[in-house]
Scaffold this motif. Structure first.
Motif, PDB file in Angstrom:
ATOM      1  N   ARG A 191       0.826  -1.204   0.000  1.00 26.91           N
ATOM      2  CA  ARG A 191       0.000   0.000   0.000  1.00 26.91           C
ATOM      3  C   ARG A 191       0.864   1.260   0.000  1.00 26.91           C
ATOM      4  O   ARG A 191       0.559   2.237  -0.700  1.00 26.91           O
ATOM      5  CB  ARG A 191      -0.918   0.008   1.228  1.00 26.91           C
ATOM      6  CG  ARG A 191      -2.139  -0.897   1.087  1.00 26.91           C
ATOM      7  CD  ARG A 191      -3.189  -0.567   2.150  1.00 26.91           C
ATOM      8  NE  ARG A 191      -2.709  -0.868   3.488  1.00 26.91           N
ATOM      9  CZ  ARG A 191      -2.866  -2.046   4.085  1.00 26.91           C
ATOM     10  NH1 ARG A 191      -3.484  -3.045   3.444  1.00 26.91           N
ATOM     11  NH2 ARG A 191      -2.426  -2.243   5.313  1.00 26.91           N
ATOM     12  N   MET A 192       1.952   1.227   0.739  1.00 24.19           N
ATOM     13  CA  MET A 192       2.825   2.396   0.789  1.00 24.19           C
ATOM     14  C   MET A 192       3.554   2.587  -0.540  1.00 24.19           C
ATOM     15  O   MET A 192       3.766   3.717  -0.996  1.00 24.19           O
ATOM     16  CB  MET A 192       3.812   2.265   1.937  1.00 24.19           C
ATOM     17  CG  MET A 192       3.140   2.193   3.293  1.00 24.19           C
ATOM     18  SD  MET A 192       4.263   2.334   4.697  1.00 24.19           S
ATOM     19  CE  MET A 192       4.487   4.105   4.751  1.00 24.19           C
ATOM     20  N   LEU A 193       3.931   1.483  -1.176  1.00 25.56           N
ATOM     21  CA  LEU A 193       4.560   1.586  -2.489  1.00 25.56           C
ATOM     22  C   LEU A 193       3.599   2.151  -3.520  1.00 25.56           C
ATOM     23  O   LEU A 193       3.968   2.989  -4.356  1.00 25.56           O
ATOM     24  CB  LEU A 193       5.055   0.205  -2.935  1.00 25.56           C
ATOM     25  CG  LEU A 193       6.319  -0.318  -2.254  1.00 25.56           C
ATOM     26  CD1 LEU A 193       6.602  -1.744  -2.695  1.00 25.56           C
ATOM     27  CD2 LEU A 193       7.512   0.570  -2.553  1.00 25.56           C
ATOM     28  N   LYS A 195       1.099   4.131  -2.896  1.00 20.38           N
ATOM     29  CA  LYS A 195       0.923   5.546  -2.589  1.00 20.38           C
ATOM     30  C   LYS A 195       2.084   6.358  -3.133  1.00 20.38           C
ATOM     31  O   LYS A 195       1.890   7.422  -3.738  1.00 20.38           O
ATOM     32  CB  LYS A 195       0.813   5.733  -1.071  1.00 20.38           C
ATOM     33  CG  LYS A 195       0.633   7.187  -0.647  1.00 20.38           C
ATOM     34  CD  LYS A 195       0.568   7.306   0.862  1.00 20.38           C
ATOM     35  CE  LYS A 195       0.439   8.769   1.284  1.00 20.38           C
ATOM     36  NZ  LYS A 195       0.422   8.914   2.766  1.00 20.38           N
ATOM     37  N   GLU A 196       3.319   5.864  -2.940  1.00 23.14           N
ATOM     38  CA  GLU A 196       4.491   6.570  -3.446  1.00 23.14           C
ATOM     39  C   GLU A 196       4.459   6.640  -4.971  1.00 23.14           C
ATOM     40  O   GLU A 196       4.816   7.661  -5.561  1.00 23.14           O
ATOM     41  CB  GLU A 196       5.764   5.872  -2.982  1.00 23.14           C
ATOM     42  CG  GLU A 196       6.023   6.012  -1.493  1.00 23.14           C
ATOM     43  CD  GLU A 196       7.296   5.325  -1.064  1.00 23.14           C
ATOM     44  OE1 GLU A 196       8.011   4.791  -1.950  1.00 23.14           O
ATOM     45  OE2 GLU A 196       7.589   5.315   0.138  1.00 23.14           O
ATOM     46  N   GLU A 197       4.048   5.533  -5.605  1.00 24.14           N
ATOM     47  CA  GLU A 197       3.972   5.515  -7.061  1.00 24.14           C
ATOM     48  C   GLU A 197       2.970   6.542  -7.566  1.00 24.14           C
ATOM     49  O   GLU A 197       3.248   7.285  -8.522  1.00 24.14           O
ATOM     50  CB  GLU A 197       3.566   4.116  -7.540  1.00 24.14           C
ATOM     51  CG  GLU A 197       3.471   3.999  -9.063  1.00 24.14           C
ATOM     52  CD  GLU A 197       2.989   2.631  -9.499  1.00 24.14           C
ATOM     53  OE1 GLU A 197       3.123   2.318 -10.695  1.00 24.14           O
ATOM     54  OE2 GLU A 197       2.461   1.890  -8.654  1.00 24.14           O
ATOM     55  N   THR A 198       1.802   6.615  -6.928  1.00 25.97           N
ATOM     56  CA  THR A 198       0.778   7.580  -7.338  1.00 25.97           C
ATOM     57  C   THR A 198       1.282   9.009  -7.181  1.00 25.97           C
ATOM     58  O   THR A 198       1.098   9.855  -8.069  1.00 25.97           O
ATOM     59  CB  THR A 198      -0.499   7.390  -6.497  1.00 25.97           C
ATOM     60  OG1 THR A 198      -0.992   6.062  -6.702  1.00 25.97           O
ATOM     61  CG2 THR A 198      -1.574   8.393  -6.903  1.00 25.97           C
ATOM     62  N   GLU A 199       1.948   9.274  -6.050  1.00 21.21           N
ATOM     63  CA  GLU A 199       2.475  10.622  -5.821  1.00 21.21           C
ATOM     64  C   GLU A 199       3.532  10.985  -6.852  1.00 21.21           C
ATOM     65  O   GLU A 199       3.593  12.122  -7.332  1.00 21.21           O
ATOM     66  CB  GLU A 199       3.048  10.714  -4.407  1.00 21.21           C
ATOM     67  CG  GLU A 199       1.988  10.652  -3.318  1.00 21.21           C
ATOM     68  CD  GLU A 199       2.580  10.603  -1.927  1.00 21.21           C
ATOM     69  OE1 GLU A 199       3.822  10.418  -1.826  1.00 21.21           O
ATOM     70  OE2 GLU A 199       1.826  10.743  -0.950  1.00 21.21           O
ATOM     71  N   ARG A 200       4.394  10.009  -7.186  1.00 22.94           N
ATOM     72  CA  ARG A 200       5.438  10.278  -8.176  1.00 22.94           C
ATOM     73  C   ARG A 200       4.847  10.524  -9.559  1.00 22.94           C
ATOM     74  O   ARG A 200       5.271  11.445 -10.272  1.00 22.94           O
ATOM     75  CB  ARG A 200       6.411   9.087  -8.214  1.00 22.94           C
ATOM     76  CG  ARG A 200       7.611   9.289  -9.157  1.00 22.94           C
ATOM     77  CD  ARG A 200       8.494  10.408  -8.664  1.00 22.94           C
ATOM     78  NE  ARG A 200       9.017  10.135  -7.339  1.00 22.94           N
ATOM     79  CZ  ARG A 200      10.126   9.435  -7.122  1.00 22.94           C
ATOM     80  NH1 ARG A 200      10.809   8.944  -8.139  1.00 22.94           N
ATOM     81  NH2 ARG A 200      10.559   9.247  -5.891  1.00 22.94           N
ATOM     82  N   VAL A 201       3.844   9.722  -9.955  1.00 23.20           N
ATOM     83  CA  VAL A 201       3.198   9.900 -11.259  1.00 23.20           C
ATOM     84  C   VAL A 201       2.521  11.263 -11.337  1.00 23.20           C
ATOM     85  O   VAL A 201       2.635  11.980 -12.340  1.00 23.20           O
ATOM     86  CB  VAL A 201       2.177   8.769 -11.515  1.00 23.20           C
ATOM     87  CG1 VAL A 201       1.327   9.094 -12.740  1.00 23.20           C
ATOM     88  CG2 VAL A 201       2.893   7.442 -11.718  1.00 23.20           C
ATOM     89  N   CYS A 202       1.814  11.651 -10.261  1.00 29.15           N
ATOM     90  CA  CYS A 202       1.135  12.956 -10.241  1.00 29.15           C
ATOM     91  C   CYS A 202       2.147  14.087 -10.349  1.00 29.15           C
ATOM     92  O   CYS A 202       1.905  15.096 -11.026  1.00 29.15           O
ATOM     93  CB  CYS A 202       0.309  13.096  -8.970  1.00 29.15           C
ATOM     94  SG  CYS A 202      -1.149  12.037  -8.912  1.00 29.15           S
TER      95      CYS A 202
END
Length: 226
Positions: A191-193, A195-202
């Motif tokens: 879940r944390m990965l 979240k980090e992926e979504t933040e990086r893509v955004c």
């Protein structure tokens, strides 16, 4: 018997391989030191210490004192909540805790005490304690064996943390005991990965949207098609 006190910060390090004979060498040295030699070293240590973190030699020959352990954890830890649940989060990089231990405490016991104090639910086998030594302009890191005694190492090195420091890290990737992870822990990591992926893509999308907008504004100002 472990007490945790205040945080500090530290510089980056260079890792060195573990020496398998360290425990045997330490045991031999501990055996050959007489009680009088220990007393002299404790006295010298206390005279050299510039703070209140002194060592105390008991009549039994066991001595107590303080060590500082820096936390360098890259992965999230799983902490037990008050309601019996568990939560995963990252600890701040560079935080340092001071522990009050005895000369009988081993590396394994120090790791366990740290995790217990922070109510960490993770298996202690996931973590390792390293010694950090500064030589000239370089800082070297070496993994300690579980049977070594950190307060004895502290006594021999003296109170200067540049000469010797202790750092808690995760086991290296090739050494991780994956069977020690529970399904909830692995789920938390995923879940944390995500979240980090979504933040990086955004973040990347915002950057290119900004570039696109500036290009369109420049073309509009030049009278070209939008």
């Amino acid at each position: 018997m472990v007490e945790l006190l205040f945080p500090e910060s530290l510089s980056r390090t260079i890792s060195m391989p573990t020496h398998p004979d360290d425990v045997a060498q330490e045991r031999e040295l501990r055996t050959h030191l007489s009680r009088e030699e220990i007393r002299q070293k404790v006295e010298l240590y206390n005279n050299s210490s510039k703070d209140h973190l002194k060592m105390t030699l008991n009549p039994s020959g066991v001595y107590t004192g303080f060590i500082k352990v820096q936390l360098e954890l890259r992965r999230p830890i799983t902490v037990r909540g008050g309601g019996g649940g568990e939560e995963a989060f990252y600890l701040p990089q560079g935080a340092t805790n001071t522990l009050h231990i005895s000369s009988n405490n081993t590396i394994r016991q120090v790791i366990q005490a740290l995790l217990t104090k922070f109510t960490v639910a993770d298996n202690p086998a996931k973590y390792a304690l390293y010694k950090r030594c500064r030589r000239e302009e370089q800082v070297y890191m070496c993994k300690l064996s579980e049977g070594e005694h950190p307060l004895f190492l502290r006594l021999l090195a003296g109170p200067n943390t540049d000469t010797l420091g202790f750092v808690l890290r995760e086991q290296q990737t090739g050494e991780v005991m994956w069977e020690a992870f529970s399904i909830p822990e692995l789920s938390n990591f995923l879940r944390m990965l995500e979240k980090e992926e979504t933040e990086r893509v955004c973040s990347v999308m915002r950057r290119y949207d900004n570039y696109r907008l500036k290009l369109q504004e420049a073309m509009s100002a030049a009278g070209g098609p939008e």
